[in-house]
Design a protein around this motif. Sequence first.
Motif, PDB file in Angstrom:
ATOM      1  N   ARG A 298      -6.714   6.975   9.556  1.00  0.00           N
ATOM      2  CA  ARG A 298      -6.249   5.995   8.578  1.00  0.00           C
ATOM      3  C   ARG A 298      -6.830   6.276   7.205  1.00  0.00           C
ATOM      4  O   ARG A 298      -6.152   6.100   6.181  1.00  0.00           O
ATOM      5  CB  ARG A 298      -6.619   4.588   9.039  1.00  0.00           C
ATOM      6  CG  ARG A 298      -5.724   4.057  10.150  1.00  0.00           C
ATOM      7  CD  ARG A 298      -6.206   2.737  10.690  1.00  0.00           C
ATOM      8  NE  ARG A 298      -5.189   2.095  11.508  1.00  0.00           N
ATOM      9  CZ  ARG A 298      -5.440   1.262  12.500  1.00  0.00           C
ATOM     10  NH1 ARG A 298      -6.698   0.949  12.800  1.00  0.00           N
ATOM     11  NH2 ARG A 298      -4.456   0.724  13.197  1.00  0.00           N
TER      12      ARG A 298
ATOM     13  N   THR B  30       1.759  -0.062  -0.838  1.00  0.00           N
ATOM     14  CA  THR B  30       1.852  -0.867   0.384  1.00  0.00           C
ATOM     15  C   THR B  30       1.283  -0.110   1.578  1.00  0.00           C
ATOM     16  O   THR B  30       0.579  -0.689   2.424  1.00  0.00           O
ATOM     17  CB  THR B  30       3.313  -1.257   0.654  1.00  0.00           C
ATOM     18  OG1 THR B  30       3.821  -1.986  -0.466  1.00  0.00           O
ATOM     19  CG2 THR B  30       3.440  -2.107   1.911  1.00  0.00           C
ATOM     20  N   THR B  31       1.565   1.182   1.651  1.00  0.00           N
ATOM     21  CA  THR B  31       1.026   2.013   2.734  1.00  0.00           C
ATOM     22  C   THR B  31      -0.501   1.978   2.727  1.00  0.00           C
ATOM     23  O   THR B  31      -1.140   1.764   3.765  1.00  0.00           O
ATOM     24  CB  THR B  31       1.514   3.463   2.593  1.00  0.00           C
ATOM     25  OG1 THR B  31       2.936   3.495   2.711  1.00  0.00           O
ATOM     26  CG2 THR B  31       0.901   4.364   3.652  1.00  0.00           C
TER      27      THR B  31
ATOM     28  N   ALA C  19      -6.098  -2.680   5.559  1.00  0.00           N
ATOM     29  CA  ALA C  19      -6.139  -3.954   6.282  1.00  0.00           C
ATOM     30  C   ALA C  19      -6.268  -3.714   7.783  1.00  0.00           C
ATOM     31  O   ALA C  19      -7.017  -4.424   8.482  1.00  0.00           O
ATOM     32  CB  ALA C  19      -4.882  -4.768   5.979  1.00  0.00           C
ATOM     33  N   ALA C  20      -5.556  -2.705   8.293  1.00  0.00           N
ATOM     34  CA  ALA C  20      -5.633  -2.389   9.724  1.00  0.00           C
ATOM     35  C   ALA C  20      -7.030  -1.902  10.108  1.00  0.00           C
ATOM     36  O   ALA C  20      -7.507  -2.184  11.227  1.00  0.00           O
ATOM     37  CB  ALA C  20      -4.587  -1.335  10.081  1.00  0.00           C
TER      38      ALA C  20
ATOM     39  N   ASP D 244      -1.863  -1.600   3.633  1.00  0.00           N
ATOM     40  CA  ASP D 244      -1.670  -1.938   5.043  1.00  0.00           C
ATOM     41  C   ASP D 244      -2.629  -1.158   5.941  1.00  0.00           C
ATOM     42  O   ASP D 244      -3.167  -1.704   6.920  1.00  0.00           O
ATOM     43  CB  ASP D 244      -0.228  -1.663   5.464  1.00  0.00           C
ATOM     44  CG  ASP D 244       0.765  -2.703   4.941  1.00  0.00           C
ATOM     45  OD1 ASP D 244       0.309  -3.683   4.312  1.00  0.00           O
ATOM     46  OD2 ASP D 244       1.975  -2.516   5.148  1.00  0.00           O
TER      47      ASP D 244
END
Length: 378
Positions: free
Chosen positions: A313, A282-283, A289-290, A286
């Motif tokens: 990121r 999930t990390t 996606a960011a 996400d």
Amino acid sequence: MTATEVLESASTDWIAAATAVGITLRDGVAERDREGAISTAAFDLLRSSGLSRALVPTEFGGGGASHREMGDILRALGRHDSSTAVAFAMHSHLVATQVWRHKHGMDASAVFEKVSAGAILVSTGASDWVESNGRAERVAGGYRVSARKGPASGCEVGTVAVTSIRWDDAPEGPQVIHCAIPLSAQGVRIEKTWDTLGLRASGSHTIVFEEVFVPDAAVALIRPAAVWPPILNVVIGAALPLVLAAYLGIADSAVELVAASLAGRGDPHLVTSAGEMTNAYTTAADLIAAMFTDSENLGFANTDVHAARTLSRKTVAADALVETVRLAIETVGGVGYSRGCPLEMWYRDIHGCLFHPLPRAKQLRFSGHVLLGNGPLG
């Protein structure tokens, strides 16, 4: 949609198109991994399906896909053939950089027309970075260049190398020439140097340029060799979301395999391990996606701050991707350590994400310098 169906931009299901290509390639993945051989057929399919020109604006003969949609394409392909997906990401990020230029009022039509006609672009950026390497000599009408550039993913199936060459004897002091060189040009050859732990079928060999003539028309930029070039902010913002999306496809498959293999099991240690894997997964998802959200469909501003945030990121997402597949192996147990289980290959392949610019130690210095107002190079 079949793997060879030409895409129509107005109604394209990009994920379905990439999945069709991936399914076609899937049966040969293990053999290509053992042999370390890139799939020529894969890139033929990427051309014939229209995926290689998906990012090109429709007015230049492309598919008009968004930056995020191109990420979806690479992610879907990465679920089935990680080496091809990562090699294809190298072509895609170069096209994305040209889309950024187009959106900011610069002429990118020449590149778009080549890609729409079937060209596959090959990046040498990982070995170039700021100071670059090689030797350029000014001659009538252009430059004579020599260099070794590797790894250059997809070079065996590529059409044009997008590269840079150091020009130490420039009148203004050491410069770097950014240029495009056809891989069919006289003096260009490929040395098969790619023999690695993972991504063995990505064809990331070394391109050798020996006294190759580069005309002035093929030179896109000449810049000082020791100064941070703003063009790299653009490349970082355009490239890293796409590159990480290809690796996210590997993590998708690993998580799906765990869920299918252990469905209904309630052993406490398996449940805990699966939960930890889900956290890492999930990390990563996400953060990637960011990265696409902040890219504003390649409308982002050319700033050091945007590049530093993207690189931060990338580091954290890369660590989470590796951890996801490691925990997938731990969760399924010893079978995941066997070459008969695809997790073994995926674990080797996922580590490739650590080596794209910038590796952790260099990223920390870059982002730290930018935060403290020192500029990317300090």
